[in-house]
Structure formats: structure tokens, C-alpha cells
Scaffold this active site. Structure first.
Site, PDB file in Angstrom:
ATOM      1  N   GLU A  74       0.791  -1.228   0.000  1.00 34.09           N
ATOM      2  CA  GLU A  74       0.000   0.000   0.000  1.00 34.09           C
ATOM      3  C   GLU A  74       0.824   1.280   0.000  1.00 34.09           C
ATOM      4  OE1 GLU A  74      -2.900  -0.217   3.139  1.00 34.09           O
ATOM      5  OE2 GLU A  74      -3.822  -2.044   2.340  1.00 34.09           O
ATOM      6  N   GLY A 187      -7.071   0.477  15.243  1.00 37.65           N
ATOM      7  CA  GLY A 187      -7.647  -0.446  16.210  1.00 37.65           C
ATOM      8  C   GLY A 187      -9.015  -0.069  16.718  1.00 37.65           C
ATOM      9  N   THR A 244      -9.210   6.600  16.092  1.00 37.83           N
ATOM     10  CA  THR A 244      -7.791   6.412  15.789  1.00 37.83           C
ATOM     11  C   THR A 244      -7.346   7.236  14.581  1.00 37.83           C
ATOM     12  OG1 THR A 244      -8.451   4.408  14.603  1.00 37.83           O
ATOM     13  CG2 THR A 244      -7.569   4.135  16.821  1.00 37.83           C
ATOM     14  N   ASN A 264     -13.382   6.530  13.164  1.00 33.67           N
ATOM     15  CA  ASN A 264     -14.739   6.253  13.618  1.00 33.67           C
ATOM     16  C   ASN A 264     -14.798   5.953  15.108  1.00 33.67           C
ATOM     17  OD1 ASN A 264     -13.445   3.694  12.226  1.00 33.67           O
ATOM     18  ND2 ASN A 264     -14.689   2.959  13.927  1.00 33.67           N
ATOM     19  N   ASP A 309     -19.183   4.280  10.472  1.00 37.04           N
ATOM     20  CA  ASP A 309     -17.757   4.067  10.192  1.00 37.04           C
ATOM     21  C   ASP A 309     -17.231   5.073   9.173  1.00 37.04           C
ATOM     22  OD1 ASP A 309     -15.222   2.999  10.220  1.00 37.04           O
ATOM     23  OD2 ASP A 309     -15.729   1.154   9.162  1.00 37.04           O
ATOM     24  N   CYS A 623     -10.450 -12.902   8.768  1.00 36.63           N
ATOM     25  CA  CYS A 623      -9.313 -13.207   7.893  1.00 36.63           C
ATOM     26  C   CYS A 623      -9.639 -14.343   6.928  1.00 36.63           C
ATOM     27  CB  CYS A 623      -8.083 -13.580   8.716  1.00 36.63           C
ATOM     28  SG  CYS A 623      -7.329 -12.208   9.604  1.00 36.63           S
ATOM     29  N   HIS A 624     -10.119 -15.455   7.465  1.00 36.19           N
ATOM     30  CA  HIS A 624     -10.268 -16.658   6.642  1.00 36.19           C
ATOM     31  C   HIS A 624     -11.558 -16.693   5.838  1.00 36.19           C
ATOM     32  CE1 HIS A 624      -6.637 -18.571   8.160  1.00 36.19           C
ATOM     33  NE2 HIS A 624      -6.964 -18.140   9.366  1.00 36.19           N
ATOM     34  N   MET A 661      -0.235 -16.095  12.082  1.00 37.42           N
ATOM     35  CA  MET A 661      -1.259 -16.923  12.712  1.00 37.42           C
ATOM     36  C   MET A 661      -0.874 -17.143  14.175  1.00 37.42           C
ATOM     37  SD  MET A 661      -4.071 -18.493  12.698  1.00 37.42           S
ATOM     38  CE  MET A 661      -4.664 -19.300  14.180  1.00 37.42           C
TER      39      MET A 661
END
EC number: 1.1.9.1
Length: 694
Positions: A74, A187, A244, A264, A309, A623-624, A661
Site C-alpha cells: 500500500e 484499532g 484512531t 470512527n 464508520d 481473515c479466513h 497466525m
């Protein structure tokens, strides 16, 4: 040279680096520090006439990859004195010869891999700042480091996190601001209290800290006391409050003001976050503070009472333009909420606020009061509502660009609504606790006949899920042109002094536009999704364009329609172009992994499966993703037998922690792991309806 003047000069040189080292090209009246915020580059050798001859000069692909997960890239490179500096996943800094691509050094801060579970949106990093022979980088696990620009040797490293029991992480770039360097954190979705910190550039010693929202304890500075008046006394301080400063921070050396874009609230809905109401300062705001002292100069809240948000963390452009017949020093931002704001950056006066995309949460912004006129459609406190834009926003972190040549701002716009509904959640470590459920209706049957039917959402714009590049006139508050539709979450933008605009996209193309008309001049297929903004620089009379490629971030959970990452290997790459370069080499096609039935001994009864499903949703799903989705993380329904056998070692003991992980033994018991395993081992009778795009 006195100290104040010297520090201002250093800041100018720092931000000039983001524009390369090229000369001003006849537009010397604009300092390079302003152009850096605008993603505007002064090279003129690449033009509308020869843009179709762009090809690859060189490519770098030796990124640090932990495990088998490829992640988003990014950052936008910075070129200083012939050396290119940029970051990749895991906050690793790379220094290359900008002409040849030869690597000079690499700085790996050895980020604690377990911090991946503390992030909402991947182990990414958005770059460095450079000045006076020093490179500054912030790391995923919350440190700020100063590195020698010539050697890559660490000069100092300091901890920026106030409470390591909470899920703070850093993905944004630091900003040199006078004698200090300023950094925020992320966060808010995970239950933290936002703040920005300034550290002495030479020593790394804390200079000041600005808390964005109040907390449960005493107020740390006067601005917190001011903000507390806009919160209910019974607010959910236990959930952190959010706010944040996770991305855009910009600095004006003329006024010595640093501008903080804030995020947010936590939880998202005002009705549960601050039950008595209130604007909840300084959420979703631009906060201008003195760079030396950290005291507030002014603030403007883009979204009072934010429940959707709608962060104001998107990139902010500093420019001097004529507005209303008068010369103005302005700050411009297109935050998530769908309005484009122009403010006087010295006083904070609101000059313009107009919709740049579909917006239904507010009717308009009242220029007299500066406040949005919020609609009834936005209130989901009692029932589910469809609201535009989505939580992804009308514009997210991929930077917009402002062209001095055309006078237009080029915004990478996301076009999608979401359905919002209340969902009360207790605090759980390492989990998203938004307090609401938000879903893209384009991927589910909402309302009679589904999302595509005319009566799915009566009286509301029909849901869509795509992106466009929009050219915006900041003086008139109107759209100049809009590109054809692009896949959702396409990349950042740059503009050049020759009138060109360039943007990468999720489908793996870098597109060159004519800036005034929007005519497509050239499309280069690199075969890898591009999220970062390109940049340009000149060396020995040759103009180059550099862009990082690699899809991921929040979208690594499930690739959206049209994303090339679902077709080809999503490899991290830095690609540099020049006139007369060669055709890009495409990554190999992605090999599909088949579903494998789990060994019978890991299956469970219906109660175990149900409990395991709830645990999966809390700790694993972000994530998954879902069973039938395709993303960048391993699909846990496709585990090999030997992976099933090692399940507890992975999930509880963290044998793959370095790869991101982490072990979850601190929050999951062996019984929890057994039920979670049973959920994943359950035979599927039919394809799941879950897309993962929630």
C-alpha cells in the site's frame, strides 16, 4: 539559520522527496511540500502523445513474505538523491537505486507476527517519511523507528503504544512535522482509544500526545475536557471510544500546523456508544494542532454522531487556490462520508461541502453551521436500514490527487451501500466489536425478490458494488468527468505537470488518463491488483513512473468480483515504467485447491458445530472468510489431513505465529478449539450462501 527556520526547511525537503528530485517544470511558485500532499509530480516528458509507449524499465519483487500468505502493498515510494524508499508488508523498508532497481539495503524491524490478530485489515504499511539523511517508519507492532538513509542502520526505536493489553497496531506512515515526527495508530474496531503522538526527530523522545476522545480516567489535556462535553456521561469507555489516527497526517511548515485525520467511534452506533447522544468529538474530524506543542488550533467534524464508520482519515491535500474570488490557503478532503470538503487551513472555516458520490445518510451540509442535515434513513437504531455510502466509504485510504495543471481533484470513488442493523457485542480481545452488522446487499437477498429487484429497497437507489475515478472541481463543487466502472477497491491516483492522471486498479491494470477530458490514453496489464498510488521521478533526463502492486488489506478476506488476485498469484511487486520499456511479465495463474473431507475423528455433534461456528465468527472469519469465498488467507475448509492433525498446535500453540497466525490459547480453551475444529470438519451438503463480503 535559526532553529525554527531550519526545521521548516527540513520539512520542506522531506515532503519534496515524495515528488522525487525533479525540478519544478515552470511551476516554481508552489512548494514541493504542498505537491507531496497532492500526489502531483512535475515531470513533463511522459505526455498524452507518448503515454502508449510506456513499458517496464525494471521490477523489484524480493519482498519479505512470511508463510504462504501474500499481502497488500500500500505504500507510495519516495525518491531522494537517486535512492527510492518504500515499505512492504510487515513494515519492512527497502532502499533501491531508483535508476536500476538494485537493492542498497533492507530494514526489517522484525515485527511480532502475533500482531496480525490485532489488526482489522492485514499486516500492511503505507510508507515512510525521509529528511536530513534519516528514514522514519512506523511498525505494525506499534514502534516508531529512525533509520540511516545511507546504510539502513537503526538509529533509534521507540514504543508508541500506551496500552499493550488492547489491540493497537500501526499501518500508516509517519509525518515529519517541524522538529518532531508524528504518528497515530489503528484499532478502533478492536476496542481502543485513539491518539496521535509526536516524537523528537533526533532522539525519539516523546514531545506530546493528543488524545482524540475522552477516556474513563482524568482528562490528559484541555482538548479532552472540551470533547467530553459532547459525550454522554454513561458512554462505553470500556470499549475505548475509537477515533484512531490511522492514516492521513499532513504538515504545513508555513503555519507550523499538523493536521490529523481521525477515525470512527467504538462501537459504531452512537446509540450504544454514547446513549445520551452528542457529537462525540473528535471522532471523524480534521484536527489542526501546533506541531511543537500539540495544542489544538481548530477542528472540523465531518460526521457528528457518526454511526456508519465514516472516518475522516482519508488523505488531505494542502493547496493555495482562488476560491470565491479570493486567494485561499485550503485543505481538501474526500472522507468516507461522501462529501468533498474545502476548508481554510489556517482558520478552519468551511468553504464548500458537496456530495461527490451517492449519499443518503445526510441531505446536505449547511454551510452556515457547518453541520450535516442527517436523514431519517440513516437511523438504524430500531430497524435495519440501507445507507449510502457503505462502511468502506465513498473514498477510502487509496489517495486522491490534485493537479495544478487542470485544477481538478481525482478521487478513487467506491460505489456501494450497506444495510446496517444493531448488534450488541461484549468486549473480547482480538475481535471486531463494532456493535452493528453491516452487509453489502449486492451479495445477499435483502427485501422481497432480492437486492436486484425493484422493490428490494423502496425509495432508495438500487445497490451496486463497483468503483470509478471521478474528476472533481473543488471551486464549483461539481464533477468534471467520471471514468467507466472499475472493480471495487481500485487504487490511489497521481497527477503530472503534463496533464496526465494515472491510477492502478484491482483488475491488474495501470490506466493513464488525459486529465481534462478523462480520455483513456493507455492501459497496461501487470496482472497484479494495484491499491497504492503511483509516483513519478526523473533521473538523468529520463522520467519514470513507479507503483507498488499487491492486493490485500481489508479485501484479503474475499476478493471482490473482477479482482485479478482471484485469477493469478497475488505476488508483491514494485514496477517501474519508462517510455520505451518492455511489456510486463504476468504472474502465474492461481492453482485451485480442492475441498478435502476432514478426518472423521475431528467431527462433532450439532451443539459442538454451532458453538464452533460462533467462535469462528468471532476470532477467525475476518481473515479466513467463508467456505466458498476466495481470498488471500488459507481456506480452512480445504485443510490437508496433516493440517487437521496439527490443528491445536496451530490454533492454540501458535506454531505459525511468525507468519501472522498467532496462538489463541490466551482466549480459547482446548474445548473451544475442539468445537471450532468440529465446525470446520462438518461435511457440506451444499455450497454455502456466505460470501465473506460482510
Amino acid at each position: 539559520m535559526n532553529s525554527a527556520v531550519r526545521m521548516a526547511a527540513i520539512a520542506v525537503l522531506s515532503l519534496a522527496a515524495a515528488c522525487g528530485t525533479q525540478k519544478s517544470g515552470g511551476e516554481a511558485s508552489t512548494p514541493d511540500w504542498k505537491r507531496a500532499t497532492a500526489y502531483y509530480y512535475t515531470g513533463t516528458k511522459i505526455t498524452a502523445e507518448n503515454a502508449a509507449q510506456l513499458g517496464v524499465a525494471w521490477e523489484f519483487n524480493d519482498f519479505v513474505v512470511r508463510g504462504r500468505t501474500h499481502r497488500g502493498v500500500e505504500s507510495t515510494p519516495i525518491v531522494v538523491d537517486g535512492t527510492m524508499y518504500f515499505t512492504g508488508p510487515w513494515s519492512v523498508v527497502y532502499a533501491l537505486d531508483a535508476k536500476t532497481g538494485a537493492q542498497k539495503w533492507q530494514y526489517d524491524p522484525q515485527v511480532d507476527g502475533q500482531f496480525a490478530r490485532r489488526t482489522c485489515c492485514d499486516a500492511v504499511n503505507r510508507g515512510v517519511d525521509v529528511a536530513d539523511g534519516v528514514v522514519y517508519v512506523a511498525t505494525l507492532d506499534g514502534y516508531l523507528a529512525a533509520v540511516d538513509a545511507a546504510t539502513g542502520k537503526e538509529l533509534w526505536k521507540t514504543d508508541t503504544i500506551t496500552d499493550r493489553t488492547r489491540s493497537y497496531a500501526i499501518t500508516g506512515a509517519p509525518r515529519i512535522s517541524g522538529r518532531n515526527v508524528v504518528i497515530g495508530n489503528g484499532g478502533a474496531e478492536m476496542g481502543v482509544r485513539g491518539y496521535a503522538s509526536a516524537f523528537d526527530r533526533k532522539t525519539g523522545k516523546l514531545a506530546w500526545r493528543f488524545f482524540i476522545v475522552p477516556g474513563a480516567g482524568p482528562d490528559e489535556h484541555p482538548e479532552v475536557t472540551e470533547a467530553r462535553k459532547t459525550w454522554s456521561p454513561d458512554s462505553r469507555w470500556d470499549l475505548g471510544g475509537g477515533g484512531t489516527v490511522w492514516d492521513s497526517i499532513v504538515y504545513d511548515p508555513d503555519t507550523n500546523i499538523v493536521y490529523l485525520g481521525t477515525g470512527n467511534g467504538m462501537p459504531h452506533p452512537l446509540w450504544s456508544r454514547s446513549p445520551g447522544g452528542g457529537d462525540n468529538l473528535y471522532l471523524s474530524s480534521i484536527v489542526a494542532v501546533n506541531a511543537d506543542t500539540g495544542r489544538k488550533v481548530w477542528h472540523y467534524q465531518t460526521t457528528p454522531q457518526d454511526s456508519w464508520d465514516y472516518t475522516a482519515t482519508q488523505n488531505m491535500v494542502l493547496a493555495d487556490i482562488e476560491f470565491g474570488g479570493k486567494p485561499r490557503k485550503v485543505i481538501m478532503q474526500a472522507p468516507k462520508n461522501g462529501f468533498f470538503y474545502v476548508l481554510d487551513r489556517v482558520t478552519g472555516e468551511l468553504l464548500s461541502a458537496e456530495k461527490f458520490t451517492t449519499v443518503t445518510w445526510a441531505e446536505r451540509v449547511d454551510l452556515k453551521t457547518g453541520r450535516p442535515v442527517i436523514t431519517a434513513q440513516s437511523d438504524y437504531s430500531k430497524e435495519t436500514k440501507l445507507v449510502w455510502p457503505s462502511e468502506a466509504g465513498g473514498h477510502n485510504w487509496p489517495p486522491m490527487a490534485y493537479s495544478e495543471k487542470t485544477g481538478l481533484v481525482y478521487i478513487p470513488v467506491l460505489q456501494a451501500p450497506m444495510t446496517f442493523q444493531m448488534y450488541d457485542q461484549p468486549y473480547k480481545p482480538y475481535t471486531g466489536i463494532q456493535g452493528s452488522i453491516a452487509s453489502f446487499p449486492a451479495f445477499g437477498a435483502f427485501g422481497k425478490g432480492g437486492a436486484d429487484s425493484e422493490d428490494a429497497f423502496p425509495g432508495q437507489p438500487k445497490p451496486r458494488f463497483d468503483a470509478v475515478l471521478t474528476a472533481w472541481n473543488p471551486k464549483t463543487g461539481k464533477i468534471a468527468w467520471t471514468s467507466s466502472e472499475l472493480p471495487f477497491w481500485s487504487g490511489g491516483v497521481m497527477a503530472t505537470a503534463s496533464g496526465l492522471v494515472m491510477q492502478g486498479s484491482a483488475d491488474g491494470y495501470l490506466t493513464v488518463y488525459e486529465g481534462v477530458t478523462g480520455k483513456v490514453l493507455h492501459r497496461i496489464n501487470v496482472g497484479t491488483g494495484i491499491m497504492a498510488a503511483p509516483m513519478s521521478y526523473e533521473i538523468d533526463g529520463e522520467q519514470y513512473v513507479a507503483v507498488n502492486a499487491g492486493f490485500g488489506g481489508a479485501l484479503n478476506v474475499a476478493y471482490p468480483p473482477g479482482a485479478v488476485a482471484a485469477e493469478r498469484e497475488n505476488l508483491e511487486r514494485l514496477i517501474v515504467f519508462k517510455i520505451g520499456g518492455k511489456a510486463p511479465e504476468l504472474p502465474p495463474l492461481r492453482e485451485e485447491i480442492a475441498f478435502t473431507d476432514a478426518p472423521a475423528q475431528y467431527r462433532g455433534d450439532a451443539e459442538a458445530v454451532a458453538r464452533g461456528g460462533a467462535l469462528y465468527g468471532a476470532y477467525c472469519g475476518r481473515c479466513h472468510g467463508g467456505r466458498d469465498g476466495m481470498g488471500g488467507y488459507p481456506n480452512l475448509w480445504k485443510m490437508a489431513p496433516e493440517t487437521h492433525d496439527a490443528f491445536n498446535a496451530i490454533v492454540l500453540e501458535g506454531v505459525f505465529a511468525d507468519a501472522g497466525m498467532a496462538g489463541f490459547a490466551d482466549v480459547l480453551s482446548e474445548a473451544d478449539a475442539r468445537d471450532l475444529h468440529a465446525f470446520l470438519a462438518e461435511p457440506a451438503e451444499a455450497p454455502s450462501e456466505r460470501s465473506g463480503l460482510h
